[in-house]
Design an enzyme around this catalytic site. Structure first.
Site, PDB file in Angstrom:
ATOM      1  N   HIS A 222       0.884  -1.183   0.000  1.00 18.20           N
ATOM      2  CA  HIS A 222       0.000   0.000   0.000  1.00 18.20           C
ATOM      3  C   HIS A 222       0.917   1.226   0.000  1.00 18.20           C
ATOM      4  CE1 HIS A 222      -3.432   2.448   0.618  1.00 18.20           C
ATOM      5  NE2 HIS A 222      -3.770   2.149   1.863  1.00 18.20           N
ATOM      6  N   HIS A 261      -2.390  -2.371  -9.777  1.00 15.19           N
ATOM      7  CA  HIS A 261      -3.417  -1.848  -8.882  1.00 15.19           C
ATOM      8  C   HIS A 261      -4.579  -2.822  -8.822  1.00 15.19           C
ATOM      9  CE1 HIS A 261      -6.130   1.018  -6.996  1.00 15.19           C
ATOM     10  NE2 HIS A 261      -5.021   1.638  -6.633  1.00 15.19           N
ATOM     11  N   ASP A 312       2.284   5.615  -6.723  1.00 17.89           N
ATOM     12  CA  ASP A 312       3.544   5.591  -5.981  1.00 17.89           C
ATOM     13  C   ASP A 312       4.784   5.626  -6.862  1.00 17.89           C
ATOM     14  OD1 ASP A 312       2.507   5.468  -3.338  1.00 17.89           O
ATOM     15  OD2 ASP A 312       1.822   3.447  -3.779  1.00 17.89           O
TER      16      ASP A 312
END
Ligand code: COA
Length: 375
Positions: A222, A261, A312
């Site tokens: 995460h 994802h 990210d």
């Protein structure tokens, strides 16, 4: 027999009015507003208002809200909490300091455990203002420097950079940081938000829900992914090594951080903004190699695996250009996501039902107990 969905994949557990994700088209809306437009026209402070209240503020509302959020009294940490921070070993990871600090802030909050909506909004405002102070203070304390007092003339983004360095940030750095905060503010029922909602659904308080969120965000699958991306960039070190490095990593069946994802089947709509800003910051600071490495890795991931960048991938490159140490990347994510956690806690409490799923039992059938000396 019940149907087991490992990792709750594609399971819809509630209705929510906060955030919409179109995983096929790569769209993300907060309260109906496309993040692409918010990045272009809005500020983090306005997005905070939008996520908590459900509508864009009038000019007057925005001014009052920004003033409350940026006031020194709201941002400052209690002296006793500062003293507590000084007791922690300097090697404590910032994410642990943040989790501990947020938990301790509950003890000093004037609204305590009050779960009334207005009290929760006040607590959410204070936490959103205090968390950047906490992260920046820890960064300075562990370097043996004195924390910098928040500056009420700066918004959340510029003030955080100011509190880290004691210097006014460049316009591009402040803009990039503001955009990063906007883009991380909410993302539907991601793991940390779900953790926060599970805690809130027991009718626990906001600080407890935020501590749950921080704990879930920390993991590398995460929010912790942004730090791992930077470690990959450091390992690759030179753009000309990137292609061979990623091909070997894929041959070794490695999981590449910053890609893939659960919901998006295309590139995460947040990635392009962070790529653009990280590229510009790289040019401004002479650190173009980060984005060059990431672009090569992204091209090969797309060609070979059809797996695309997530939020990210490029954020860390931008933060690194601002001189921010890698282990602050996930705390920075939390400084923004606290806004989403709070919005979801408010929504959960407004229509609460305890979240308590079932497991399909696969352990041994009933067994007779055997006394220790007969085993
Ligand atoms: C985010 C993530 C956990 C979602 O995973 P998920 O929905 O559980 O999907 P899975 O882990 O089952 O992956 C599905 C397939 O894609 C592959 N895959 C997914 N993400 C991958 C990645 N980052 N690198 C390499 N392969 C990946 C898996 O190996 C799997 O392949 P297989 O079917 O051949 O075994 C996953 O993409 C991941 O680990 N990404 C890296 C961590 C990261 O960047 N997290 C931040 C998310 S915003």
């Amino acid at each position: 027999m019940s149907i087991v969905k490992e990792g709750l994949e594609d399971v819809v557990v509630a209705t929510s009015e906060i955030c919409f994700i179109d995983g096929r088209e790569g769209r993300l809306l907060y309260r109906g507003y496309d993040v692409d437009e918010l990045v272009q026209h809005s500020t983090f402070e306005e997005v905070v208002y939008l996520l908590w209240h459900g509508t864009l503020p009038s000019r007057k509302e925005l001014e009052a809200h920004t003033k409350a959020l940026t006031a020194t009294a709201t941002r400052r940490l209690p002296t006793k909490l500062m003293a507590m921070l000084r007791q922690l070993p300097k090697k404590t990871p910032p994410m642990e300091v943040l989790r501990t600090g947020v938990s301790a802030l509950a003890a000093f909050d004037p609204d305590g455990e009050d779960n009334a909506r207005e009290a929760m909004l006040r607590k959410a405002l204070r936490l959103t203002a205090q968390m950047p102070t906490l992260v920046a203070a820890w960064e300075r304390l562990r370097r043996g420097q004195s924390p910098v007092t928040p500056n009420p003339r700066f918004g959340l983004a510029a003030n955080f950079l100011f509190m880290m360095t004691g210097r006014k940030p460049t316009e591009l750095a402040a803009e990039t940081f503001d955009v990063a905060l906007i883009l991380h503010a909410d993302h539907e029922f991601n793991a940390s938000t779900f953790a926060a909602r599970v805690t809130a659904a027991t009718l626990s308080d906001l600080h407890s829900a935020v501590v749950s969120g921080i704990g879930a965000l920390k993991g590398p699958l995460h929010g912790g992914a942004n730090e791992q991306v930077m470690r990959m960039v450091e390992e690759i070190a030179k753009p000309e090594r990137a292609e061979a490095w990623i091909k070997k990593a894929l041959d070794d069946k490695a999981r590449i951080m910053g890609f893939g994802h659960r919901v998006y089947r295309v590139e995460d709509p947040r990635a392009k903004h962070l790529r653009r800003l990280a590229t510009a910051l790289g040019k401004q600071t002479g650190r173009t190699a980060y984005v060059e490495i990431l672009n090569t890795v992204a091209r090969v991931m797309g060609e070979e695996k059809k797996i695309y960048p997530n939020v990210d991938l490029y954020s860390g490159a931008a933060y690194a250009c601002m001189g921010i140490p890698t282990d602050l990347f996930t705390p920075i994510f939390a400084m923004s996501r606290v806004v989403g956690w709070a919005a979801h806690v408010l929504e959960q409490h407004a229509h609460n039902r305890l979240i308590r799923p079932r497991a399909e039992y696969t352990g041994p059938a009933r067994q007779a107990y055997v006394l220790p000396d007969r085993r």
